[in-house]
Write a protein that holds these residues in place. Sequence first.
Motif, PDB file in Angstrom:
ATOM      1  N   ALA A 129       0.822  -1.216   0.000  1.00  0.00           N
ATOM      2  CA  ALA A 129       0.000   0.000   0.000  1.00  0.00           C
ATOM      3  C   ALA A 129       0.855   1.265   0.000  1.00  0.00           C
ATOM      4  O   ALA A 129       0.334   2.372  -0.045  1.00  0.00           O
ATOM      5  N   ARG A 130       2.168   1.087   0.076  1.00  0.00           N
ATOM      6  CA  ARG A 130       3.135   2.193   0.077  1.00  0.00           C
ATOM      7  C   ARG A 130       2.934   3.155   1.244  1.00  0.00           C
ATOM      8  O   ARG A 130       3.132   4.353   1.122  1.00  0.00           O
ATOM      9  N   LEU A 131       2.528   2.608   2.382  1.00  0.00           N
ATOM     10  CA  LEU A 131       2.451   3.400   3.604  1.00  0.00           C
ATOM     11  C   LEU A 131       3.837   3.465   4.240  1.00  0.00           C
ATOM     12  O   LEU A 131       4.180   4.441   4.901  1.00  0.00           O
ATOM     13  N   ILE A 132       4.626   2.400   4.059  1.00  0.00           N
ATOM     14  CA  ILE A 132       6.026   2.338   4.491  1.00  0.00           C
ATOM     15  C   ILE A 132       6.818   1.790   3.312  1.00  0.00           C
ATOM     16  O   ILE A 132       6.376   0.849   2.651  1.00  0.00           O
ATOM     17  N   LYS A 133       8.005   2.377   3.044  1.00  0.00           N
ATOM     18  CA  LYS A 133       8.751   2.042   1.826  1.00  0.00           C
ATOM     19  C   LYS A 133       9.259   0.613   1.745  1.00  0.00           C
ATOM     20  O   LYS A 133       9.208   0.003   0.692  1.00  0.00           O
ATOM     21  N   ARG A 134       9.788   0.091   2.848  1.00  0.00           N
ATOM     22  CA  ARG A 134      10.387  -1.243   2.802  1.00  0.00           C
ATOM     23  C   ARG A 134       9.737  -2.169   3.814  1.00  0.00           C
ATOM     24  O   ARG A 134       9.348  -1.744   4.897  1.00  0.00           O
ATOM     25  N   ARG A 135       9.678  -3.447   3.465  1.00  0.00           N
ATOM     26  CA  ARG A 135       9.053  -4.425   4.345  1.00  0.00           C
ATOM     27  C   ARG A 135       9.835  -4.590   5.641  1.00  0.00           C
ATOM     28  O   ARG A 135       9.246  -4.782   6.709  1.00  0.00           O
ATOM     29  N   THR A 136      11.156  -4.493   5.582  1.00  0.00           N
ATOM     30  CA  THR A 136      11.959  -4.628   6.806  1.00  0.00           C
ATOM     31  C   THR A 136      11.699  -3.461   7.754  1.00  0.00           C
ATOM     32  O   THR A 136      11.658  -3.646   8.972  1.00  0.00           O
ATOM     33  N   VAL A 137      11.499  -2.278   7.207  1.00  0.00           N
ATOM     34  CA  VAL A 137      11.179  -1.107   8.030  1.00  0.00           C
ATOM     35  C   VAL A 137       9.795  -1.274   8.652  1.00  0.00           C
ATOM     36  O   VAL A 137       9.585  -0.946   9.823  1.00  0.00           O
ATOM     37  N   ASN A 176      -6.876  -1.960  14.906  1.00  0.00           N
ATOM     38  CA  ASN A 176      -8.125  -1.921  15.681  1.00  0.00           C
ATOM     39  C   ASN A 176      -7.858  -1.569  17.145  1.00  0.00           C
ATOM     40  O   ASN A 176      -8.445  -2.138  18.054  1.00  0.00           O
ATOM     41  N   GLY A 177      -6.922  -0.633  17.380  1.00  0.00           N
ATOM     42  CA  GLY A 177      -6.644  -0.141  18.725  1.00  0.00           C
ATOM     43  C   GLY A 177      -5.698  -0.980  19.553  1.00  0.00           C
ATOM     44  O   GLY A 177      -5.467  -0.670  20.721  1.00  0.00           O
ATOM     45  N   LYS A 178      -5.119  -2.037  18.981  1.00  0.00           N
ATOM     46  CA  LYS A 178      -4.204  -2.905  19.728  1.00  0.00           C
ATOM     47  C   LYS A 178      -2.874  -2.995  18.990  1.00  0.00           C
ATOM     48  O   LYS A 178      -2.855  -3.035  17.759  1.00  0.00           O
ATOM     49  N   PRO A 179      -1.769  -3.063  19.721  1.00  0.00           N
ATOM     50  CA  PRO A 179      -0.470  -3.247  19.051  1.00  0.00           C
ATOM     51  C   PRO A 179      -0.467  -4.556  18.262  1.00  0.00           C
ATOM     52  O   PRO A 179      -1.007  -5.561  18.724  1.00  0.00           O
ATOM     53  N   ALA A 180       0.111  -4.517  17.065  1.00  0.00           N
ATOM     54  CA  ALA A 180       0.079  -5.694  16.200  1.00  0.00           C
ATOM     55  C   ALA A 180       1.475  -6.135  15.806  1.00  0.00           C
ATOM     56  O   ALA A 180       2.372  -5.312  15.635  1.00  0.00           O
ATOM     57  N   LYS A 181       1.632  -7.441  15.663  1.00  0.00           N
ATOM     58  CA  LYS A 181       2.889  -7.996  15.172  1.00  0.00           C
ATOM     59  C   LYS A 181       2.881  -7.942  13.647  1.00  0.00           C
ATOM     60  O   LYS A 181       1.827  -7.831  13.024  1.00  0.00           O
ATOM     61  N   ALA A 182       4.068  -8.048  13.059  1.00  0.00           N
ATOM     62  CA  ALA A 182       4.193  -8.008  11.603  1.00  0.00           C
ATOM     63  C   ALA A 182       3.475  -9.177  10.943  1.00  0.00           C
ATOM     64  O   ALA A 182       3.056  -9.092   9.794  1.00  0.00           O
ATOM     65  N   SER A 183       3.283 -10.263  11.662  1.00  0.00           N
ATOM     66  CA  SER A 183       2.646 -11.447  11.094  1.00  0.00           C
ATOM     67  C   SER A 183       1.119 -11.401  11.149  1.00  0.00           C
ATOM     68  O   SER A 183       0.460 -12.325  10.667  1.00  0.00           O
ATOM     69  N   TYR A 184       0.541 -10.344  11.708  1.00  0.00           N
ATOM     70  CA  TYR A 184      -0.918 -10.216  11.779  1.00  0.00           C
ATOM     71  C   TYR A 184      -1.511 -10.291  10.373  1.00  0.00           C
ATOM     72  O   TYR A 184      -1.005  -9.667   9.440  1.00  0.00           O
ATOM     73  N   GLN A 185      -2.590 -11.046  10.212  1.00  0.00           N
ATOM     74  CA  GLN A 185      -3.260 -11.178   8.914  1.00  0.00           C
ATOM     75  C   GLN A 185      -4.268 -10.040   8.746  1.00  0.00           C
ATOM     76  O   GLN A 185      -5.295 -10.002   9.418  1.00  0.00           O
ATOM     77  N   VAL A 186      -3.960  -9.108   7.848  1.00  0.00           N
ATOM     78  CA  VAL A 186      -4.805  -7.942   7.599  1.00  0.00           C
ATOM     79  C   VAL A 186      -6.065  -8.375   6.860  1.00  0.00           C
ATOM     80  O   VAL A 186      -6.008  -9.164   5.924  1.00  0.00           O
ATOM     81  N   LYS A 187      -7.210  -7.839   7.307  1.00  0.00           N
ATOM     82  CA  LYS A 187      -8.494  -8.130   6.681  1.00  0.00           C
ATOM     83  C   LYS A 187      -9.155  -6.821   6.246  1.00  0.00           C
ATOM     84  O   LYS A 187      -8.888  -5.769   6.818  1.00  0.00           O
ATOM     85  N   VAL A 188     -10.032  -6.896   5.260  1.00  0.00           N
ATOM     86  CA  VAL A 188     -10.786  -5.727   4.821  1.00  0.00           C
ATOM     87  C   VAL A 188     -11.611  -5.228   5.997  1.00  0.00           C
ATOM     88  O   VAL A 188     -12.257  -6.009   6.690  1.00  0.00           O
ATOM     89  N   GLY A 189     -11.564  -3.928   6.254  1.00  0.00           N
ATOM     90  CA  GLY A 189     -12.309  -3.337   7.354  1.00  0.00           C
ATOM     91  C   GLY A 189     -11.449  -3.030   8.571  1.00  0.00           C
ATOM     92  O   GLY A 189     -11.883  -2.305   9.463  1.00  0.00           O
ATOM     93  N   ASP A 190     -10.229  -3.574   8.639  1.00  0.00           N
ATOM     94  CA  ASP A 190      -9.333  -3.275   9.758  1.00  0.00           C
ATOM     95  C   ASP A 190      -8.945  -1.797   9.746  1.00  0.00           C
ATOM     96  O   ASP A 190      -8.813  -1.192   8.680  1.00  0.00           O
ATOM     97  N   VAL A 191      -8.758  -1.224  10.922  1.00  0.00           N
ATOM     98  CA  VAL A 191      -8.301   0.160  11.052  1.00  0.00           C
ATOM     99  C   VAL A 191      -6.864   0.124  11.553  1.00  0.00           C
ATOM    100  O   VAL A 191      -6.579  -0.421  12.618  1.00  0.00           O
ATOM    101  N   LEU A 192      -5.948   0.694  10.754  1.00  0.00           N
ATOM    102  CA  LEU A 192      -4.529   0.722  11.096  1.00  0.00           C
ATOM    103  C   LEU A 192      -4.137   2.113  11.564  1.00  0.00           C
ATOM    104  O   LEU A 192      -4.565   3.102  10.975  1.00  0.00           O
ATOM    105  N   GLU A 193      -3.328   2.179  12.619  1.00  0.00           N
ATOM    106  CA  GLU A 193      -2.778   3.444  13.098  1.00  0.00           C
ATOM    107  C   GLU A 193      -1.268   3.333  13.056  1.00  0.00           C
ATOM    108  O   GLU A 193      -0.690   2.428  13.640  1.00  0.00           O
ATOM    109  N   LEU A 194      -0.624   4.271  12.353  1.00  0.00           N
ATOM    110  CA  LEU A 194       0.829   4.275  12.228  1.00  0.00           C
ATOM    111  C   LEU A 194       1.375   5.536  12.868  1.00  0.00           C
ATOM    112  O   LEU A 194       0.946   6.639  12.521  1.00  0.00           O
ATOM    113  N   ALA A 195       2.314   5.380  13.780  1.00  0.00           N
ATOM    114  CA  ALA A 195       2.918   6.528  14.466  1.00  0.00           C
ATOM    115  C   ALA A 195       4.238   6.884  13.784  1.00  0.00           C
ATOM    116  O   ALA A 195       5.165   6.077  13.751  1.00  0.00           O
TER     117      ALA A 195
END
Length: 79
Positions: free
Chosen positions: A10-18, A31-50
């Motif tokens: 989605a080009r929210l972050i340039k590199r996968r390692t970053v 969805n308001g909880k800290p997530a690991k990189a392995s979390y399976q993203v689903k349609v409708g999820d709300v992501l917050e990036l600091a």
Amino acid sequence: MRLDKYLKVARLIKRRTVANDACDVGRVMVNGKPAKASYQVKVGDVLELAFGQRTLKVKVLQTPEHVGKDQAELLYQEI
């Protein structure tokens, strides 16, 4: 699709390692909880990036494996 891969596709972050590192230190919330990189993203999820003082909040609209640069913005909606 894994969270770190979605952030790159989605080009929210340039590199996968970053994206992976951002998840490890708790800068990415799903969805308001800290997530690991392995979390399976689903349609409708709300992501917050600091990013320093700024926080970006987006809603997932699609999760395709590959997408062109011009269509990356169609994968999410800013809230």
